[in-house]
Design an enzyme around this catalytic site. Sequence first.
Site, mmCIF file in Angstrom:
data_model
loop_
_atom_site.group_PDB
_atom_site.id
_atom_site.type_symbol
_atom_site.label_atom_id
_atom_site.label_comp_id
_atom_site.label_asym_id
_atom_site.label_seq_id
_atom_site.Cartn_x
_atom_site.Cartn_y
_atom_site.Cartn_z
ATOM 1 N N GLY A 70 0.828 -1.202 0.000
ATOM 2 C CA GLY A 70 0.000 0.000 0.000
ATOM 3 C C GLY A 70 0.855 1.241 0.000
ATOM 4 O O GLY A 70 2.037 1.186 0.340
ATOM 5 N N CYS A 101 5.234 -6.162 1.724
ATOM 6 C CA CYS A 101 5.583 -4.735 1.714
ATOM 7 C C CYS A 101 4.880 -4.016 2.880
ATOM 8 O O CYS A 101 5.223 -4.253 4.033
ATOM 9 C CB CYS A 101 5.263 -4.120 0.361
ATOM 10 S SG CYS A 101 6.134 -2.555 0.076
ATOM 11 N N TYR A 102 3.878 -3.165 2.598
ATOM 12 C CA TYR A 102 3.146 -2.524 3.692
ATOM 13 C C TYR A 102 2.564 -3.574 4.630
ATOM 14 O O TYR A 102 2.480 -3.367 5.838
ATOM 15 C CB TYR A 102 2.024 -1.652 3.121
ATOM 16 C CG TYR A 102 1.218 -0.912 4.181
ATOM 17 C CD1 TYR A 102 1.527 0.400 4.524
ATOM 18 C CD2 TYR A 102 0.160 -1.535 4.844
ATOM 19 C CE1 TYR A 102 0.801 1.075 5.499
ATOM 20 C CE2 TYR A 102 -0.574 -0.873 5.819
ATOM 21 C CZ TYR A 102 -0.252 0.424 6.144
ATOM 22 O OH TYR A 102 -0.972 1.088 7.119
ATOM 23 N N HIS A 190 8.046 -7.750 -3.451
ATOM 24 C CA HIS A 190 6.780 -8.126 -4.085
ATOM 25 C C HIS A 190 6.937 -9.430 -4.871
ATOM 26 O O HIS A 190 7.405 -9.414 -6.016
ATOM 27 C CB HIS A 190 6.301 -7.011 -5.020
ATOM 28 C CG HIS A 190 5.829 -5.792 -4.304
ATOM 29 N ND1 HIS A 190 4.528 -5.649 -3.858
ATOM 30 C CD2 HIS A 190 6.494 -4.662 -3.941
ATOM 31 C CE1 HIS A 190 4.406 -4.474 -3.256
ATOM 32 N NE2 HIS A 190 5.577 -3.858 -3.282
ATOM 33 N N GLU A 192 4.623 -11.125 -6.219
ATOM 34 C CA GLU A 192 3.534 -11.297 -7.182
ATOM 35 C C GLU A 192 3.835 -10.749 -8.565
ATOM 36 O O GLU A 192 3.118 -11.059 -9.522
ATOM 37 C CB GLU A 192 2.250 -10.642 -6.645
ATOM 38 C CG GLU A 192 2.266 -9.118 -6.576
ATOM 39 C CD GLU A 192 2.853 -8.543 -5.299
ATOM 40 O OE1 GLU A 192 2.583 -7.367 -4.991
ATOM 41 O OE2 GLU A 192 3.585 -9.284 -4.602
ATOM 42 N N SER A 244 -22.277 -9.365 -27.383
ATOM 43 C CA SER A 244 -21.540 -8.506 -28.311
ATOM 44 C C SER A 244 -20.661 -9.302 -29.257
ATOM 45 O O SER A 244 -20.262 -8.810 -30.310
ATOM 46 C CB SER A 244 -20.669 -7.527 -27.526
ATOM 47 O OG SER A 244 -19.641 -8.233 -26.835
ATOM 48 N N GLY A 245 -20.318 -10.530 -28.859
ATOM 49 C CA GLY A 245 -19.378 -11.326 -29.647
ATOM 50 C C GLY A 245 -17.982 -11.296 -29.073
ATOM 51 O O GLY A 245 -17.095 -12.014 -29.539
ATOM 52 N N GLY A 246 -17.768 -10.460 -28.048
ATOM 53 C CA GLY A 246 -16.488 -10.466 -27.347
ATOM 54 C C GLY A 246 -16.357 -11.709 -26.484
ATOM 55 O O GLY A 246 -17.315 -12.455 -26.292
ATOM 56 N N VAL A 247 -15.170 -11.902 -25.919
ATOM 57 C CA VAL A 247 -14.919 -13.143 -25.177
ATOM 58 C C VAL A 247 -15.831 -13.275 -23.959
ATOM 59 O O VAL A 247 -16.365 -14.368 -23.682
ATOM 60 C CB VAL A 247 -13.425 -13.248 -24.774
ATOM 61 C CG1 VAL A 247 -12.977 -12.077 -23.916
ATOM 62 C CG2 VAL A 247 -13.166 -14.551 -24.022
ATOM 63 N N ASP A 248 -16.066 -12.192 -23.221
ATOM 64 C CA ASP A 248 -16.870 -12.282 -22.002
ATOM 65 C C ASP A 248 -18.309 -12.695 -22.312
ATOM 66 O O ASP A 248 -18.848 -13.628 -21.704
ATOM 67 C CB ASP A 248 -16.864 -10.942 -21.255
ATOM 68 C CG ASP A 248 -15.476 -10.507 -20.843
ATOM 69 O OD1 ASP A 248 -14.589 -11.375 -20.771
ATOM 70 O OD2 ASP A 248 -15.267 -9.303 -20.620
ATOM 71 N N SER A 249 -18.941 -11.983 -23.242
ATOM 72 C CA SER A 249 -20.346 -12.281 -23.533
ATOM 73 C C SER A 249 -20.483 -13.632 -24.226
ATOM 74 O O SER A 249 -21.475 -14.340 -24.046
ATOM 75 C CB SER A 249 -20.978 -11.176 -24.371
ATOM 76 O OG SER A 249 -20.420 -11.123 -25.662
ATOM 77 N N THR A 250 -19.484 -14.026 -25.017
ATOM 78 C CA THR A 250 -19.529 -15.332 -25.677
ATOM 79 C C THR A 250 -19.482 -16.461 -24.662
ATOM 80 O O THR A 250 -20.290 -17.397 -24.692
ATOM 81 C CB THR A 250 -18.364 -15.479 -26.673
ATOM 82 O OG1 THR A 250 -18.484 -14.493 -27.693
ATOM 83 C CG2 THR A 250 -18.343 -16.859 -27.302
ATOM 84 N N ARG A 317 -20.801 8.482 -26.346
ATOM 85 C CA ARG A 317 -21.012 7.348 -25.441
ATOM 86 C C ARG A 317 -22.422 7.362 -24.858
ATOM 87 O O ARG A 317 -23.095 6.330 -24.787
ATOM 88 C CB ARG A 317 -19.985 7.394 -24.304
ATOM 89 C CG ARG A 317 -18.575 7.003 -24.692
ATOM 90 C CD ARG A 317 -17.653 7.079 -23.480
ATOM 91 N NE ARG A 317 -16.292 6.755 -23.813
ATOM 92 C CZ ARG A 317 -15.795 5.507 -23.835
ATOM 93 N NH1 ARG A 317 -16.588 4.494 -23.539
ATOM 94 N NH2 ARG A 317 -14.538 5.282 -24.148
ATOM 95 N N LYS A 394 -9.940 -11.868 -16.325
ATOM 96 C CA LYS A 394 -10.037 -12.022 -17.784
ATOM 97 C C LYS A 394 -9.338 -13.284 -18.268
ATOM 98 O O LYS A 394 -9.868 -14.010 -19.119
ATOM 99 C CB LYS A 394 -9.429 -10.793 -18.468
ATOM 100 C CG LYS A 394 -9.680 -10.713 -19.961
ATOM 101 C CD LYS A 394 -11.103 -10.260 -20.224
ATOM 102 C CE LYS A 394 -11.309 -9.846 -21.657
ATOM 103 N NZ LYS A 394 -12.622 -9.227 -21.882
ATOM 104 N N ASP A 475 0.132 6.666 -59.655
ATOM 105 C CA ASP A 475 0.825 7.829 -60.217
ATOM 106 C C ASP A 475 0.060 9.113 -59.969
ATOM 107 O O ASP A 475 0.390 10.165 -60.537
ATOM 108 C CB ASP A 475 1.023 7.642 -61.744
ATOM 109 C CG ASP A 475 1.947 6.479 -62.049
ATOM 110 O OD1 ASP A 475 2.917 6.303 -61.296
ATOM 111 O OD2 ASP A 475 1.689 5.759 -63.036
#
Length: 483
Positions: A70, A101-102, A190, A192, A244-250, A317, A394, A475
Amino acid sequence: MDSKEYLKQSSCLSNYDRSQVAILDFGSQYSHLIARRVRELHVYCELYSCLVKAEELSKHEIVAVILSGGPSSVYDKDAPHVSPEVWKLIEERQIPVLGICYGMQELAHVFGGTVAAGLKHEYGKSYVRRVEGCNSTLFEGLPQDFQMWMSHGDKLTKTPEGFKPVGATDNAEFVAIENLEKKMWGLQFHPEVTHSPKGKDILKNFCVTIAGAKQDWVMTDYAQEFIESVKAKVGDGHVIGAVSGGVDSTVAAVLMTRAIGDRFHAVMVDNGCLRKDEAKNVLKRMREDCGVNLRCVDAADRFLDLLKGVTDPEQKRKIIGTTFIEVFQEEAQKIEQQMGKPCDYLLQGTLYPDVIESISYKGPSATIKTHHNVGGLPATMKLKLIEPLRELFKDEVRELGMALGIDETSVWRHPFPGPGLAIRILGEVNRERVKILQEADAIVIEELYKSGHYRKIGQAFVVLLPVQSVGVMGDGRTYEWEM
C-alpha cells in the site's frame, strides 16, 4: 434516471462454500496481481478491503490471509490498519498470515516492531539473500540468493517480538521475517510481479505447503458447478442477455445455453459502428458453432442518425448507451410477447475486477465507480441478475472458454469498446467514415494474424482522425483522411 433506479450488481461474492485465501487490500497497485498469482496456483482466493469486518470474514472458510502492499506509512495518523477483531479471529482460528511490503510493516506495527523511513528508497530489482542457516519453508526450493522486486521507502528497523529475520538485502537487514509460533511471515519485496522470477514459488510455498490450501480451482469444475446451480435457480424460467461477440459475452452465453438451452434469449444490437462484417460473423459463430439462441437487431440507421453532427466523445457514449438500452428493452418486450410470459433473469458479464473495484481500499476521499455492464438497464424491468463470470479474472474467462470448447479465435479476441468504432473516429461519425475505418481496421487485424502477432499483444486498433492530407496513390495525387 436516478442511479438508484438501475439494476445493480452486488459488491461481494458471498461464496461461503469454498475454502479460500483472503487477500486484504491496503490500496496497492499490485493487489490484483496477488489474487491472479494465487489463482494461477489453482487456489481460490478473494480480495477484501483491509477494513473488512471480522463478522464478514468469519462467514468464510479462510485457510490463509495475505496482507497486500500500500502507499501509506504505517506510522501516519490516517494509515489503514486491520481491526483488532480481525486479528483476534486470525489468532483463534490459527490462520497463517503473509504480509507483503506494507503488509509486513503492518505486522511490525501490530506486534511491536519498528518501521522508519529508509535513508535510501528501493524501487526496482534487488537481490535477496537468505540469512545464514535459514531453512524457512517459505523459501523452500529457492537458491541462497534470488532476484525480487522492491518498491518501498519505509523499512523495518526492529523485528517484532517472536519474529526472526530470514532474508536481507544490501540496503535492508530485514526484508523477510517469520514467526513460526504465530504462523506469520513478512516480505518487504513483491513476489507477485513478473520481475520476481521466483515469486510464484514463494506464494505456492505459503498457500499450499504452509497453509494447506486446496488446489481445486479448475475451470472445467467451475463450469459444471455453474450449470447445475443455474438449472436449480432458474427452473423452467427464461433468461435474456446482451451479446456482443467479445470473449466475455460469448463465454457467458455458452455457459447459459449449456444450462437452460433455448430458454436463454441472446440479443445482439448492431449499432452501425461494429467491425467489418461483425454482426454476420458473430451470428454464424454463436448460432452454428456454439448453439446459442441469438437474434440480431439491425439498428444501425437509428444510431447513426442520432450521432449526426456529434463530435464530443462523451456525448457519443451517452447517445449510444441510452439508445442501446431502448433497443434492448424493445427487443425484450418482443421476446416476452412471443413467449406469452416475462423473462425472469438477466445475464450480465460482470468480471471480478468490477467487483474488486467496489470493495478495495481506496482511502477516505475515493469515489466508487458504478458499473452498468449492459448500459444501465432500469430496475423497472424487474429482472434478477445472473453473473456467471463475476468470480473470474479475464485470463480465467479465456481459460473457461477453452474448457467449454469454444474456438480459440473467439476466446482470444482483443477487447472492443461498447460504443464501437464511434469513439475511434475523432469528430463526427457518419456512414462514410465508419466504412473507411471498418476497412482499415480489418486490414490491420488481418496483418496481425498473418504475422503471428495477434496473440502477442493485448489490443490493437485504428483511429480515424478529422484531418486530410496529400498523398500519392499509383501515379496520382490523393487527398484522404489520416489514420
